[in-house]
Design an enzyme around this catalytic site. Sequence first.
Site, PDB file in Angstrom:
ATOM      1  N   GLY A  18      63.271  29.047  41.404  1.00  0.00           N
ATOM      2  CA  GLY A  18      63.607  27.652  41.681  1.00  0.00           C
ATOM      3  C   GLY A  18      62.834  26.843  41.065  1.00  0.00           C
ATOM      4  O   GLY A  18      61.522  27.076  41.174  1.00  0.00           O
ATOM      5  N   GLY A  20      62.477  23.294  40.849  1.00  0.00           N
ATOM      6  CA  GLY A  20      62.463  21.984  41.506  1.00  0.00           C
ATOM      7  C   GLY A  20      61.275  21.484  42.025  1.00  0.00           C
ATOM      8  O   GLY A  20      60.255  22.115  41.311  1.00  0.00           O
ATOM      9  N   PHE A  21      61.073  20.303  42.916  1.00  0.00           N
ATOM     10  CA  PHE A  21      59.869  20.012  43.017  1.00  0.00           C
ATOM     11  C   PHE A  21      58.795  21.121  43.689  1.00  0.00           C
ATOM     12  O   PHE A  21      57.709  21.247  43.267  1.00  0.00           O
ATOM     13  CB  PHE A  21      59.853  18.943  44.378  1.00  0.00           C
ATOM     14  CG  PHE A  21      60.653  17.628  43.727  1.00  0.00           C
ATOM     15  CD1 PHE A  21      59.828  16.648  42.833  1.00  0.00           C
ATOM     16  CD2 PHE A  21      61.651  17.229  44.178  1.00  0.00           C
ATOM     17  CE1 PHE A  21      60.258  15.668  42.302  1.00  0.00           C
ATOM     18  CE2 PHE A  21      62.290  16.127  43.835  1.00  0.00           C
ATOM     19  CZ  PHE A  21      61.649  15.379  42.941  1.00  0.00           C
ATOM     20  N   VAL A  86      69.048  34.329  40.865  1.00  0.00           N
ATOM     21  CA  VAL A  86      68.764  35.401  41.526  1.00  0.00           C
ATOM     22  C   VAL A  86      70.048  36.160  42.409  1.00  0.00           C
ATOM     23  O   VAL A  86      70.587  35.240  43.149  1.00  0.00           O
ATOM     24  CB  VAL A  86      67.707  35.279  42.634  1.00  0.00           C
ATOM     25  CG1 VAL A  86      67.527  36.365  43.440  1.00  0.00           C
ATOM     26  CG2 VAL A  86      66.287  35.056  41.522  1.00  0.00           C
ATOM     27  N   GLU A 175      71.893   4.429  47.854  1.00  0.00           N
ATOM     28  CA  GLU A 175      71.662   4.273  46.419  1.00  0.00           C
ATOM     29  C   GLU A 175      72.710   4.170  45.637  1.00  0.00           C
ATOM     30  O   GLU A 175      72.837   3.317  44.781  1.00  0.00           O
ATOM     31  CB  GLU A 175      70.451   5.017  46.085  1.00  0.00           C
ATOM     32  CG  GLU A 175      69.072   4.908  46.778  1.00  0.00           C
ATOM     33  CD  GLU A 175      67.986   5.807  46.404  1.00  0.00           C
ATOM     34  OE1 GLU A 175      66.935   5.673  46.825  1.00  0.00           O
ATOM     35  OE2 GLU A 175      68.455   6.905  45.839  1.00  0.00           O
ATOM     36  N   ASP A 305      63.437  22.664  50.531  1.00  0.00           N
ATOM     37  CA  ASP A 305      64.597  22.483  51.097  1.00  0.00           C
ATOM     38  C   ASP A 305      65.172  23.686  51.880  1.00  0.00           C
ATOM     39  O   ASP A 305      65.957  23.708  52.930  1.00  0.00           O
ATOM     40  CB  ASP A 305      65.697  21.756  50.293  1.00  0.00           C
ATOM     41  CG  ASP A 305      65.242  20.510  50.022  1.00  0.00           C
ATOM     42  OD1 ASP A 305      64.558  19.706  50.573  1.00  0.00           O
ATOM     43  OD2 ASP A 305      66.207  19.928  49.225  1.00  0.00           O
ATOM     44  N   ALA A 318      61.478  15.172  48.804  1.00  0.00           N
ATOM     45  CA  ALA A 318      60.494  15.766  47.849  1.00  0.00           C
ATOM     46  C   ALA A 318      58.958  15.897  48.296  1.00  0.00           C
ATOM     47  O   ALA A 318      58.476  17.069  47.688  1.00  0.00           O
ATOM     48  CB  ALA A 318      60.373  14.636  46.569  1.00  0.00           C
ATOM     49  N   GLN A 319      58.514  15.035  49.142  1.00  0.00           N
ATOM     50  CA  GLN A 319      57.110  15.521  49.339  1.00  0.00           C
ATOM     51  C   GLN A 319      56.839  16.748  50.151  1.00  0.00           C
ATOM     52  O   GLN A 319      56.046  17.507  49.890  1.00  0.00           O
ATOM     53  CB  GLN A 319      56.525  14.179  50.298  1.00  0.00           C
ATOM     54  CG  GLN A 319      55.691  13.085  49.331  1.00  0.00           C
ATOM     55  CD  GLN A 319      54.512  13.499  48.408  1.00  0.00           C
ATOM     56  OE1 GLN A 319      54.011  14.260  48.869  1.00  0.00           O
ATOM     57  NE2 GLN A 319      54.767  13.157  47.037  1.00  0.00           N
TER      58      GLN A 319
END
Length: 419
Positions: A18, A20-21, A86, A175, A305, A318-319
């Site tokens: 993965g 991502g972040f 995967v 948003e 996540d 994200a954090q």
Amino acid sequence: MSTDELPRSGRPRVIVVGAGFAGLAAVRELRDADVDVLLLDRDPFNTFQPLLYQVATGGLNPGDITYSLRAFAARFPHARFRRATVTGVDTAQRRVRLDSGVEVGYDYLILCCGVVANYFGIPGAEENAWTIYSRRSAIAVRDRVLSNLESVAQGREGAVEPVVVVVGGGATGVEMAGALAELRNSGLPLAYPELDPRRARVVLVEMADTLLAPFHPTLRSYAARALRERGVDLRLGTAVRQVRPDSVVLSDGECLPSAVTVWATGVRACDQVAMWGLRQGPGGRIQVEADMRVVGQPDVFAVGDVAARGDDPLPQLAQPAIQGGRHAARQVRRLARGEPTEPFSYRDKGIMATIGRSDAVVQLPGRVRMRGFVAWVAWLGLHVLALMSNRNRLATMANLAVRYLTWKRTANVIVGDPP
């Protein structure tokens, strides 16, 4: 094709699943470690997800918020990237199986493979609703919204009224609804003078009685008021009973016409994870110990996540993903040196959400709360700085400047090849 994608250097082999972040944070943390790293992702690029709603509403190009993963891996001497999905994890043999049939061995495995939309079993939601969790889905939403406007403006037979229903009152839903309302308010009168703007509606449906549940009540109220001022039709305390191709049925029995239904209600682990033999909890999240190692698997970490620690799961933001990725990589370094692992301690740096031009809400530790223009500047600055490269930052700033400074004169949006 070789069954081993990492060189036999004698160094421990680390596979990061993965990009991502969490995955990128883990690779960065291992940049000077004496290990070989293989980064796996189904896409050849990283996507900055917090700005996908801007792609979906024609404010940004997809390339503005994506970055080549091969270019990213090239920054680090012992890291490689492979585009792959995967399909299996053999923890007994320490091997990962890829969709090509290739099996890759590892000494340490870091799973940060992200999540997919959770439809909660609502009839028709998966088949008829659209998400904005990936680049391709954001582009699809953009093209569908703009194509619908063209069809209605030209009076084409069978065109559905230009109504967008956003399901979910979290940051993504708020948003998206705010950006769509500004598109309707500023862009439609110039671009579609033949179309009555009152026909174009934005409806936000939220099952809870408030928006932005993690925020302080004053910020929740402010966000709801700001959306209503922009003309968003808020349906709070209302659930979705069914999603149809051209409408949404609400819990009170109302049938809303919907040209596009955007699903932003929550996420879950993908079904593939259930076949990996790892312990899972609510939402399919992989259960981890205090040090972020998967329960019962001393050589496998799960972060972001897709992971949860017992009854105290971290927010899927994200954090937590960034900090978790760094922590997992540090523990790999410790284990490679024969040292014991350390528990993960999350540092809350705050949350934020934008409502539209010059308007946002920010909540920081220490009871620091901001709203309005100052909060929007903070939101904008942080998101631009968090992009992967200077090219991304410059392109994003240029396109957002056009959106926020010239829309009332030009009504210009970024378009692709609408169906």
